[in-house]
Write a protein that holds these residues in place. Sequence first.
Motif, mmCIF file in Angstrom:
data_model
loop_
_atom_site.group_PDB
_atom_site.id
_atom_site.type_symbol
_atom_site.label_atom_id
_atom_site.label_comp_id
_atom_site.label_asym_id
_atom_site.label_seq_id
_atom_site.Cartn_x
_atom_site.Cartn_y
_atom_site.Cartn_z
ATOM 1 N N SER A 107 -45.903 10.927 71.121
ATOM 2 C CA SER A 107 -46.647 10.463 69.943
ATOM 3 C C SER A 107 -45.719 9.862 68.889
ATOM 4 N N LEU A 108 -44.549 10.486 68.693
ATOM 5 C CA LEU A 108 -43.594 9.945 67.728
ATOM 6 C C LEU A 108 -43.082 8.586 68.186
ATOM 7 N N VAL A 109 -42.808 8.471 69.487
ATOM 8 C CA VAL A 109 -42.349 7.183 70.025
ATOM 9 C C VAL A 109 -43.437 6.127 69.882
ATOM 10 N N ALA A 110 -44.676 6.476 70.181
ATOM 11 C CA ALA A 110 -45.781 5.514 70.101
ATOM 12 C C ALA A 110 -45.960 4.978 68.688
ATOM 13 N N ARG A 111 -45.587 5.767 67.689
ATOM 14 C CA ARG A 111 -45.684 5.326 66.291
ATOM 15 C C ARG A 111 -44.474 4.504 65.860
ATOM 16 N N GLY A 112 -43.553 4.251 66.786
ATOM 17 C CA GLY A 112 -42.407 3.409 66.466
ATOM 18 C C GLY A 112 -41.288 4.116 65.745
ATOM 19 N N LEU A 113 -41.235 5.453 65.845
ATOM 20 C CA LEU A 113 -40.234 6.220 65.110
ATOM 21 C C LEU A 113 -38.949 6.428 65.907
ATOM 22 N N GLY A 114 -38.870 5.898 67.112
ATOM 23 C CA GLY A 114 -37.684 6.026 67.936
ATOM 24 C C GLY A 114 -38.047 5.844 69.401
ATOM 25 N N TYR A 115 -37.070 6.067 70.265
ATOM 26 C CA TYR A 115 -37.295 5.995 71.712
ATOM 27 C C TYR A 115 -36.991 7.350 72.318
ATOM 28 N N SER A 116 -37.334 7.530 73.581
ATOM 29 C CA SER A 116 -36.968 8.752 74.272
ATOM 30 C C SER A 116 -36.769 8.457 75.750
ATOM 31 N N MET A 117 -36.282 9.464 76.478
ATOM 32 C CA MET A 117 -36.057 9.358 77.918
ATOM 33 C C MET A 117 -36.736 10.535 78.594
ATOM 34 N N LEU A 118 -37.492 10.248 79.627
ATOM 35 C CA LEU A 118 -38.240 11.282 80.336
ATOM 36 C C LEU A 118 -38.040 11.142 81.845
ATOM 37 N N LEU A 119 -38.582 12.124 82.577
ATOM 38 C CA LEU A 119 -38.482 12.123 84.041
ATOM 39 C C LEU A 119 -39.842 11.967 84.718
ATOM 40 N N GLN A 120 -40.783 12.835 84.351
ATOM 41 C CA GLN A 120 -42.092 12.792 84.986
ATOM 42 C C GLN A 120 -42.925 11.642 84.413
ATOM 43 N N ARG A 121 -43.709 10.993 85.278
ATOM 44 C CA ARG A 121 -44.494 9.842 84.869
ATOM 45 C C ARG A 121 -45.933 10.233 84.575
ATOM 46 N N TRP A 122 -46.398 9.878 83.384
ATOM 47 C CA TRP A 122 -47.779 10.127 82.988
ATOM 48 C C TRP A 122 -48.709 9.151 83.711
ATOM 49 N N PRO A 123 -49.966 9.535 83.976
ATOM 50 C CA PRO A 123 -50.893 8.628 84.659
ATOM 51 C C PRO A 123 -51.377 7.485 83.775
#
Length: 305
Positions: free
Chosen positions: A233-249
Motif C-alpha cells: 500500500s505504501l508503494v502504491a501511494r508512491g512513497l518508495g519501492y520494495s522487493m518481494l518474492l511471492q507473486r500476488w494474483p
Amino acid sequence: MTADFSLRQLEYFVAVASTGSISAAAVQCHASQAGISTAITDLERRLGVQLLVRRRAKGVFLTEAGTRVLDHAHAMLARADDLAASARAEKGRLAGRLTIGCYATLSPFLIPPLVDGFTRGHPDVDLQFMDGSQDEIRQSLLEGACDLGLLYETGAEAGLTCSTVRVCRPYVILSADHPLAALESVRLADLADEPLILYASPPAPGNAERWLHSAGVKPDIRYLTSSIEAVRSLVARGLGYSMLLQRWPSDTSFEGLPLAAVPISDPLDEPRVVIAHASNVIPTRRASVFAQYARETLAVPVQAP
C-alpha cells in the motif's frame, strides 16, 4: 520378544518432554499429574534407564538417554497413528490426522490451494495447518507438533529433511506511475536514490538489504514494517519501492491502488521454498503423499497478470 511398555506411556513421556513439566503434560493429556508421573517412572523401570530429571518447582529436563528415547517415541507414536488410520480407512484410501506447519508469510499463497486440492482427493484425511515464524515451524517439526512444514530454506535446517517445492525470483514493486514501472526489467542500481519500503519479518529482517548490497547499492530505508500489505500500500501511494518474492494474483494494493511488478535484471540468489519433516521421523504414508502433492502443485507459482 515383545515390548513391555505401552503407547500411552510413550505419549505421556513425549508430552512431558514437549511441555517441560508434568503438570503441563497432565493438562495436555487430560490426565492426573500422579498418573503421568507413575507412567513415566514405570517406563523408566521397564527400559532400564532414567529419562527425566525432576526439579522441584523448575519442571523437568531430559537425560541423554531420554533424548535418544524421545526420537524413537515420536516415530513409534506416528507409526501407531498411521496403523490405526489405515485400519479405519477403506482399502487404498488415506485417513488420519495430518498437521502442516507453514511460515506465516507463505500461508496465503501455499495453504489454500494445498488444503483445497488435497482434501478433495483424500477426504478421509483430517488435514490441519498451523502457521508461525520460521523458527516456530522448525521447532514444531522437531517436537512433533506438526508432521510437515513449508518454509524458506535458510541453511539452518539442522535436524530436518527438506525437499524443494518452489524456487522464487525476487522482483521490484513500484507505483503504477513510477518512471521505471513500464520497463521490462530494472537494475537495482537504478533504484539507488529511491526510498525503500522494507518488509521485515521478526526476529530477522528481510532479504532486500542483502540483495541490494550484493548489487553495490546502499539502501535508503524510509519505512520498515512486518506487514506485506502495508508495504504494498505504501508503494502504491508512491512513497518508495520494495522487493518481494511471492507473486500476488493481481497488481493492486489493499486499498485498490495499482502497482507495477518489474523483474530484476541483476543476478541474484533465488530462495527456495521447501517442505520438511523431522529427520528422526519416518513420514507416514499420508505425509509422503501430501509432500509429493505439494511438490507437484507448487512447482509453478501463480503469476500476476
